[in-house]
Design a protein around this motif. Structure first.
Motif, PDB file in Angstrom:
ATOM      1  N   LYS A  15       0.823  -1.209   0.000  1.00  0.00           N
ATOM      2  CA  LYS A  15       0.000   0.000   0.000  1.00  0.00           C
ATOM      3  C   LYS A  15       0.855   1.257   0.000  1.00  0.00           C
ATOM      4  CE  LYS A  15      -3.951  -2.220   2.123  1.00  0.00           C
ATOM      5  NZ  LYS A  15      -4.781  -2.360   3.322  1.00  0.00           N
ATOM      6  N   ASP A  16       1.976   1.232   0.735  1.00  0.00           N
ATOM      7  CA  ASP A  16       2.891   2.378   0.735  1.00  0.00           C
ATOM      8  C   ASP A  16       3.472   2.615  -0.653  1.00  0.00           C
ATOM      9  OD1 ASP A  16       2.473   2.859   3.419  1.00  0.00           O
ATOM     10  OD2 ASP A  16       4.285   1.779   4.068  1.00  0.00           O
ATOM     11  N   ARG A  17       3.849   1.516  -1.310  1.00  0.00           N
ATOM     12  CA  ARG A  17       4.400   1.629  -2.658  1.00  0.00           C
ATOM     13  C   ARG A  17       3.355   2.172  -3.621  1.00  0.00           C
ATOM     14  NH1 ARG A  17       7.381  -3.498  -5.152  1.00  0.00           N
ATOM     15  NH2 ARG A  17       8.567  -3.205  -3.246  1.00  0.00           N
ATOM     16  N   LEU A  18       2.100   1.766  -3.439  1.00  0.00           N
ATOM     17  CA  LEU A  18       1.015   2.258  -4.280  1.00  0.00           C
ATOM     18  C   LEU A  18       0.832   3.762  -4.111  1.00  0.00           C
ATOM     19  CD1 LEU A  18      -1.324   1.663  -6.219  1.00  0.00           C
ATOM     20  CD2 LEU A  18      -2.735   1.190  -4.211  1.00  0.00           C
ATOM     21  N   VAL A  19       0.880   4.242  -2.887  1.00  0.00           N
ATOM     22  CA  VAL A  19       0.745   5.677  -2.622  1.00  0.00           C
ATOM     23  C   VAL A  19       1.886   6.444  -3.283  1.00  0.00           C
ATOM     24  CG1 VAL A  19       0.829   7.427  -0.798  1.00  0.00           C
ATOM     25  CG2 VAL A  19      -0.578   5.390  -0.505  1.00  0.00           C
ATOM     26  N   GLN A  20       3.097   5.931  -3.164  1.00  0.00           N
ATOM     27  CA  GLN A  20       4.249   6.588  -3.780  1.00  0.00           C
ATOM     28  C   GLN A  20       4.104   6.661  -5.295  1.00  0.00           C
ATOM     29  OE1 GLN A  20       7.482   4.150  -2.435  1.00  0.00           O
ATOM     30  NE2 GLN A  20       7.833   5.377  -0.590  1.00  0.00           N
ATOM     31  N   LEU A  21       3.659   5.574  -5.901  1.00  0.00           N
ATOM     32  CA  LEU A  21       3.502   5.552  -7.351  1.00  0.00           C
ATOM     33  C   LEU A  21       2.401   6.492  -7.818  1.00  0.00           C
ATOM     34  CD1 LEU A  21       3.990   1.766  -8.116  1.00  0.00           C
ATOM     35  CD2 LEU A  21       5.473   3.643  -8.830  1.00  0.00           C
ATOM     36  N   LYS A  22       1.324   6.589  -7.055  1.00  0.00           N
ATOM     37  CA  LYS A  22       0.251   7.506  -7.430  1.00  0.00           C
ATOM     38  C   LYS A  22       0.720   8.954  -7.348  1.00  0.00           C
ATOM     39  CE  LYS A  22      -3.805   4.691  -6.684  1.00  0.00           C
ATOM     40  NZ  LYS A  22      -5.146   4.627  -6.115  1.00  0.00           N
ATOM     41  N   LYS A  23       1.530   9.268  -6.337  1.00  0.00           N
ATOM     42  CA  LYS A  23       2.093  10.616  -6.234  1.00  0.00           C
ATOM     43  C   LYS A  23       3.021  10.897  -7.418  1.00  0.00           C
ATOM     44  CE  LYS A  23       1.940  11.125  -1.220  1.00  0.00           C
ATOM     45  NZ  LYS A  23       2.732  11.232   0.020  1.00  0.00           N
ATOM     46  N   GLU A  24       3.836   9.896  -7.765  1.00  0.00           N
ATOM     47  CA  GLU A  24       4.745  10.072  -8.895  1.00  0.00           C
ATOM     48  C   GLU A  24       3.964  10.277 -10.193  1.00  0.00           C
ATOM     49  OE1 GLU A  24       8.492   7.906 -11.154  1.00  0.00           O
ATOM     50  OE2 GLU A  24       7.620   6.949  -9.383  1.00  0.00           O
ATOM     51  N   ALA A  25       2.895   9.512 -10.379  1.00  0.00           N
ATOM     52  CA  ALA A  25       2.074   9.660 -11.577  1.00  0.00           C
ATOM     53  C   ALA A  25       1.475  11.061 -11.642  1.00  0.00           C
ATOM     54  CB  ALA A  25       0.974   8.610 -11.598  1.00  0.00           C
ATOM     55  N   PHE A  26       1.021  11.574 -10.511  1.00  0.00           N
ATOM     56  CA  PHE A  26       0.464  12.924 -10.451  1.00  0.00           C
ATOM     57  C   PHE A  26       1.520  13.951 -10.870  1.00  0.00           C
ATOM     58  CE2 PHE A  26      -0.286  16.825  -8.017  1.00  0.00           C
ATOM     59  CZ  PHE A  26      -1.564  17.130  -8.426  1.00  0.00           C
ATOM     60  N   ASN A  27       2.720  13.811 -10.311  1.00  0.00           N
ATOM     61  CA  ASN A  27       3.806  14.744 -10.652  1.00  0.00           C
ATOM     62  C   ASN A  27       4.198  14.645 -12.120  1.00  0.00           C
ATOM     63  OD1 ASN A  27       3.987  15.837  -8.070  1.00  0.00           O
ATOM     64  ND2 ASN A  27       5.403  14.254  -7.392  1.00  0.00           N
ATOM     65  N   LEU A  28       4.217  13.435 -12.647  1.00  0.00           N
ATOM     66  CA  LEU A  28       4.566  13.257 -14.056  1.00  0.00           C
ATOM     67  C   LEU A  28       3.529  13.894 -14.970  1.00  0.00           C
ATOM     68  CD1 LEU A  28       5.871   9.581 -13.999  1.00  0.00           C
ATOM     69  CD2 LEU A  28       7.232  11.635 -14.383  1.00  0.00           C
ATOM     70  N   ARG A  29       2.260  13.798 -14.602  1.00  0.00           N
ATOM     71  CA  ARG A  29       1.219  14.440 -15.405  1.00  0.00           C
ATOM     72  C   ARG A  29       1.397  15.952 -15.424  1.00  0.00           C
ATOM     73  NH1 ARG A  29      -2.272  10.798 -12.731  1.00  0.00           N
ATOM     74  NH2 ARG A  29      -3.102  12.488 -11.460  1.00  0.00           N
ATOM     75  N   PHE A  30       1.746  16.522 -14.280  1.00  0.00           N
ATOM     76  CA  PHE A  30       1.973  17.965 -14.239  1.00  0.00           C
ATOM     77  C   PHE A  30       3.189  18.359 -15.067  1.00  0.00           C
ATOM     78  CE2 PHE A  30      -1.194  18.661 -11.104  1.00  0.00           C
ATOM     79  CZ  PHE A  30      -1.447  20.025 -11.151  1.00  0.00           C
ATOM     80  N   GLN A  31       4.239  17.564 -14.980  1.00  0.00           N
ATOM     81  CA  GLN A  31       5.438  17.856 -15.767  1.00  0.00           C
ATOM     82  C   GLN A  31       5.125  17.793 -17.259  1.00  0.00           C
ATOM     83  OE1 GLN A  31       8.644  15.290 -14.634  1.00  0.00           O
ATOM     84  NE2 GLN A  31       8.685  16.035 -12.527  1.00  0.00           N
ATOM     85  N   ARG A  32       4.326  16.824 -17.656  1.00  0.00           N
ATOM     86  CA  ARG A  32       3.959  16.711 -19.066  1.00  0.00           C
ATOM     87  C   ARG A  32       3.137  17.920 -19.508  1.00  0.00           C
ATOM     88  NH1 ARG A  32       0.494  11.691 -20.914  1.00  0.00           N
ATOM     89  NH2 ARG A  32      -0.949  12.742 -19.519  1.00  0.00           N
ATOM     90  N   ALA A  33       2.229  18.357 -18.654  1.00  0.00           N
ATOM     91  CA  ALA A  33       1.367  19.485 -19.004  1.00  0.00           C
ATOM     92  C   ALA A  33       2.153  20.787 -19.125  1.00  0.00           C
ATOM     93  CB  ALA A  33       0.267  19.640 -17.961  1.00  0.00           C
TER      94      ALA A  33
END
Length: 67
Positions: A15-33
């Protein structure tokens, strides 16, 4: 990340790893935008890792329900 690696971890670690990956995905989406994303492949890797984790968690829930 392989599914077998995930299965070896405890539920809390997963679950901790899942939270970290979701945060990373959020940051990557912002970087792409904003046009700052350099490694576009990482978005795909993170999405697939999230899917793997979700699959393992559902497998564990099904196994626990049977027992």
């Amino acid at each position: 990340m392989k599914a077998n690696e995930i299965r070896g971890d405890s539920a809390e670690q997963i679950k901790d790893r899942l939270v970290q990956l979701k945060k990373e995905a959020f940051n990557l989406r912002f970087q792409r935008a904003t046009g700052q994303l350099e490694n576009t492949r990482r978005i795909r890797e993170v999405r697939r890792d999230i899917a793997r984790i979700m699959t393992v968690l559902s497998e564990q829930r099904r196994t626990a329900a049977r027992a």
